[in-house]
Design a protein around this motif. Structure first.
Motif, mmCIF file in Angstrom:
data_model
loop_
_atom_site.group_PDB
_atom_site.id
_atom_site.type_symbol
_atom_site.label_atom_id
_atom_site.label_comp_id
_atom_site.label_asym_id
_atom_site.label_seq_id
_atom_site.Cartn_x
_atom_site.Cartn_y
_atom_site.Cartn_z
ATOM 1 N N HIS A 130 0.828 -1.206 0.000
ATOM 2 C CA HIS A 130 0.000 0.000 0.000
ATOM 3 C C HIS A 130 0.866 1.262 0.000
ATOM 4 O O HIS A 130 0.634 2.195 -0.787
ATOM 5 C CB HIS A 130 -0.920 -0.014 1.229
ATOM 6 N N ALA A 131 1.867 1.279 0.883
ATOM 7 C CA ALA A 131 2.718 2.473 0.991
ATOM 8 C C ALA A 131 3.461 2.751 -0.311
ATOM 9 O O ALA A 131 3.604 3.910 -0.722
ATOM 10 C CB ALA A 131 3.702 2.298 2.145
ATOM 11 N N ARG A 132 3.932 1.711 -0.979
ATOM 12 C CA ARG A 132 4.652 1.913 -2.241
ATOM 13 C C ARG A 132 3.700 2.395 -3.349
ATOM 14 O O ARG A 132 4.077 3.224 -4.181
ATOM 15 C CB ARG A 132 5.377 0.638 -2.661
ATOM 16 N N SER A 133 2.477 1.876 -3.357
ATOM 17 C CA SER A 133 1.509 2.370 -4.346
ATOM 18 C C SER A 133 1.248 3.849 -4.156
ATOM 19 O O SER A 133 1.225 4.627 -5.124
ATOM 20 C CB SER A 133 0.187 1.586 -4.216
ATOM 21 N N GLU A 346 -0.751 -7.969 -5.792
ATOM 22 C CA GLU A 346 -1.506 -8.064 -7.043
ATOM 23 C C GLU A 346 -2.559 -6.956 -7.125
ATOM 24 O O GLU A 346 -3.056 -6.475 -6.104
ATOM 25 C CB GLU A 346 -2.184 -9.433 -7.154
ATOM 26 N N PRO A 347 -2.936 -6.553 -8.345
ATOM 27 C CA PRO A 347 -3.920 -5.470 -8.500
ATOM 28 C C PRO A 347 -5.247 -5.733 -7.798
ATOM 29 O O PRO A 347 -5.886 -4.794 -7.314
ATOM 30 C CB PRO A 347 -4.096 -5.373 -10.019
ATOM 31 N N SER A 352 -8.065 -0.414 -0.978
ATOM 32 C CA SER A 352 -8.694 0.912 -1.025
ATOM 33 C C SER A 352 -8.960 1.266 -2.483
ATOM 34 O O SER A 352 -8.288 0.762 -3.390
ATOM 35 C CB SER A 352 -7.783 1.977 -0.402
ATOM 36 N N LEU A 353 -9.941 2.144 -2.706
ATOM 37 C CA LEU A 353 -10.179 2.622 -4.074
ATOM 38 C C LEU A 353 -9.060 3.527 -4.553
ATOM 39 O O LEU A 353 -8.814 3.621 -5.761
ATOM 40 C CB LEU A 353 -11.515 3.352 -4.150
ATOM 41 N N LEU A 354 -8.385 4.196 -3.631
ATOM 42 C CA LEU A 354 -7.220 4.995 -4.007
ATOM 43 C C LEU A 354 -6.277 4.175 -4.871
ATOM 44 O O LEU A 354 -5.784 4.652 -5.909
ATOM 45 C CB LEU A 354 -6.500 5.472 -2.744
ATOM 46 N N GLU A 355 -6.023 2.921 -4.446
ATOM 47 C CA GLU A 355 -5.129 2.049 -5.215
ATOM 48 C C GLU A 355 -5.855 1.338 -6.344
ATOM 49 O O GLU A 355 -5.328 1.236 -7.460
ATOM 50 C CB GLU A 355 -4.520 0.993 -4.293
ATOM 51 N N LEU A 356 -7.057 0.812 -6.062
ATOM 52 C CA LEU A 356 -7.775 0.035 -7.074
ATOM 53 C C LEU A 356 -8.058 0.857 -8.324
ATOM 54 O O LEU A 356 -8.016 0.333 -9.442
ATOM 55 C CB LEU A 356 -9.081 -0.503 -6.486
ATOM 56 N N SER A 357 -8.359 2.154 -8.150
ATOM 57 C CA SER A 357 -8.651 3.013 -9.304
ATOM 58 C C SER A 357 -7.503 3.952 -9.638
ATOM 59 O O SER A 357 -7.634 4.792 -10.526
ATOM 60 C CB SER A 357 -9.911 3.848 -9.027
ATOM 61 N N GLY A 360 -8.531 7.386 -9.013
ATOM 62 C CA GLY A 360 -9.618 7.742 -9.920
ATOM 63 C C GLY A 360 -9.264 7.776 -11.381
ATOM 64 O O GLY A 360 -10.151 7.934 -12.230
ATOM 65 N N SER A 361 -7.985 7.625 -11.715
ATOM 66 C CA SER A 361 -7.577 7.724 -13.122
ATOM 67 C C SER A 361 -7.895 6.464 -13.918
ATOM 68 O O SER A 361 -7.935 6.504 -15.158
ATOM 69 C CB SER A 361 -6.075 8.013 -13.215
ATOM 70 N N ASP A 362 -8.142 5.355 -13.243
ATOM 71 C CA ASP A 362 -8.434 4.082 -13.900
ATOM 72 C C ASP A 362 -9.590 3.419 -13.158
ATOM 73 O O ASP A 362 -9.387 2.473 -12.392
ATOM 74 C CB ASP A 362 -7.189 3.189 -13.886
#
Length: 408
Positions: A130-133, A346-347, A352-357, A360-362
Motif C-alpha cells: 500500500h505504501a509503495r503504491s 496483485e492489482p 482501497s479505491l485509491l489504489e484500485l482506481s 480515480g484515473s483508472d
C-alpha cells in the motif's frame, strides 16, 4: 474443539464452535428499550453469556453483565482463557445442553452494537504494498517509501469518538479541498470518498504510564481482533496532511465489526512476519510468529472487488503495540489500534479505491456495468475476513459494513 460439540453447527459456518467471538447485542423483538447484553456468536445464533453464566454460578458472571465487553477486557489473559475454556466445556458436555439452548437467540433476531467502549484509537500504515503504491502515485520519480518507513511503524492518533458500529450509515463529509492548478482551495462535500480495509487489535489490560510494552507481551494486553473500515476523504487528506498528518480526512467515521475474535481462536493463523527482524531496533524485534494469515474480502454493493492478504503486512500488531508505547504512552482498556490499509502485491489485492482506481484515473468496473473511481452516495462497502482453523478448516472473523449517504 472442532467437530466435538453436541451443538449442530454446519461445516463451513462463519462462526463454528471453535471461534467463540464476543460481542454486544440487544433483542430486536423487545424494541429499542431492550437491554444490551454480552453475547458469543455460535453458528447462526448468539449465546446470552451472562444468562448462562448466572444460571451456572460462574465466577466471571459480574464481568459479562454490563452490556459492554470492557469489564471482561480489563480482567486479563488468565480470565480470558478461563472463560473460553468454560464456553468450550458448555458446548462439549451434553449436560449443559438445556441451559445453553434456552439462551441461544437467532442472529436474525438481534441488533449488534459496538462491542466495547473505545478509549484511544491509533491507525497505522503497515502494508509495504500500500505504501509503495501511494508513493508511486504522489512521489513520482522519488523513493516510493518515506525515509522512516522501514525503521518504525508509521501511524497517527485518530478520533475514538467517531468509531461507529457496523451498519451505521456514513454521511459524506464536508471540508476543504485543495486548489487545482493555479486555483484556490474550495469548500464542500468530498469528491474522493474512500474505504480502507483494515484489521483492528483490541486492548484489554492497561499499562503503566512511562512503561513500554514489549513485543512479547502483546498477548498479555490484546484480547483479540476485529475488522475496521477507516473511511477516508482523499481530497481533504491530500490538502491537510502536511505538515502534521491526517485530520478531517479521517475523523468523520471509522466503522468497526461487531465481533471480537479472541487471539486464542487464531492458533492456526499465526505466521512469520514479512517485516524486519535483526536489522531493526531491539524493541521492535519479533521473536514470535506474530504475523497473521488472514484473507480479507472487500465488496462494493455486493460485488467482490478485492481480496487483500493480511499475511503480507510488513509490521505486525505486536510491533505496532511496542512502538505505540515505547515513548511512555500508557494503554487503556478499550484502546483500539488498526493495521492501516491491507494490500497485497496483485492489482486485485488492494484494500482501497485509491489504489484500485489509481486515484480515480483508472476506474474499476463493477459487475452491473457501472464504474467507480471513488464512492458514490448510496454505495455500500462490506469487508469480511477468514482465517485458518483446526483440521484444515477456515473460520470467519465477521463483517463490517457501511452505506454512504449524502452530505447533511
Amino acid at each position: 474443539m472442532h467437530g466435538e460439540s453436541w451443538l449442530d453447527v454446519p461445516d463451513g459456518a462463519e462462526f463454528g464452535t471453535y471461534v467463540l467471538p464476543y460481542g454486544v447485542f440487544s433483542q430486536t423483538k423487545r424494541g429499542d428499550t431492550a437491554a444490551r447484553k454480552t453475547g458469543v456468536a455460535v453458528g447462526d445464533s448468539v449465546l446470552d453469556l451472562a444468562a448462562v453464566a448466572g444460571r451456572l454460578g460462574e465466577d466471571f458472571t459480574p464481568l459479562v453483565e454490563s452490556g459492554s465487553l470492557n469489564p471482561l477486557l480489563a480482567a486479563g489473559r488468565p480470565v480470558w482463557r478461563s472463560v473460553r475454556e468454560r464456553l468450550t466445556e458448555w458446548l462439549r458436555d451434553p449436560s449443559y445442553r438445556p441451559v445453553v439452548m434456552a439462551n441461544l437467540i437467532p442472529r436474525a433476531d438481534v441488533r449488534l452494537h459496538l462491542p466495547f467502549e473505545p478509549a484511544d484509537f491509533v491507525d497505522f500504515y503497515s502494508s509495504e504494498h500500500h505504501a509503495r503504491s501511494v508513493g508511486r502515485m504522489f512521489r513520482a520519480g522519488g523513493d516510493s517509501l518515506p525515509a522512516n518507513w522501514k525503521h518504525l511503524p508509521v501511524g497517527y492518533h485518530g478520533r475514538a469518538g467517531t468509531i461507529v458500529p457496523s451498519g451505521t450509515p456514513v454521511s459524506r463529509p464536508r471540508g476543504q479541498r485543495g486548489p487545482g492548478e493555479g486555483g484556490s482551495p474550495a469548500f464542500g462535500s468530498t469528491r474522493k470518498l474512500d474505504f480502507e480495509a483494515e484489521v483492528g487489535f483490541v486492548v484489554g489490560v492497561p499499562s503503566e504510564l512511562g512503561k513500554p510494552v514489549g513485543v512479547d507481551d502483546f498477548a498479555e494486553h490484546v484480547i483479540g481482533v476485529c475488522l475496521v473500515n477507516d473511511w477516508s476523504a482523499r481530497d481533504f487528506q491530500g490538502w491537510e496532511y502536511k505538515p502534521l498528518g491526517p485530520f478531517l480526512g479521517k475523523s468523520f467515521a471509522t466503522s468497526l465489526s461487531p465481533w471480537v475474535v479472541p487471539l486464542d481462536a487464531l492458533d492456526h493463523a499465526w505466521v512469520a512476519p514479512e517485516g524486519p527482524r535483526e536489522e531493526t531496533f531491539a524493541y521492535l524485534r519479533c521473536t514470535g510468529a506474530w504475523g497473521l494469515d488472514l484473507r480479507l474480502t472487500v465488496r462494493l454493493n455486493g460485488h467482490p472487488i478485492a481480496q487483500p492478504p493480511f499475511s503480507t503486512m510488513y509490521w505486525t500488531g505486536a510491533q505496532q503495540l511496542a512502538h505505540l508505547t515505547v515513548a511512555g504512552a500508557s494503554l487503556r482498556t478499550g484502546d483500539l489500534f488498526a493495521s492501516g490499509t491491507v494490500s497485497g502485491p496483485e492489482p486485485d489485492q488492494r484494500g482501497s479505491l485509491l489504489e484500485l482506481s489509481w486515484d480515480g484515473s483508472d476506474p474499476i468496473l463493477l459487475r452491473d456495468g457501472s464504474q467507480r473511481g471513488y464512492l458514490n452516495d448510496g454505495d455500500e462497502v462490506s469487508i469480511s475476513a477468514t482465517a485458518p482453523g483446526p483440521d484444515g478448516s477456515r473460520m470467519g472473523l465477521g463483517e463490517v459494513t457501511g452505506r454512504v449517504r449524502p452530505s447533511t
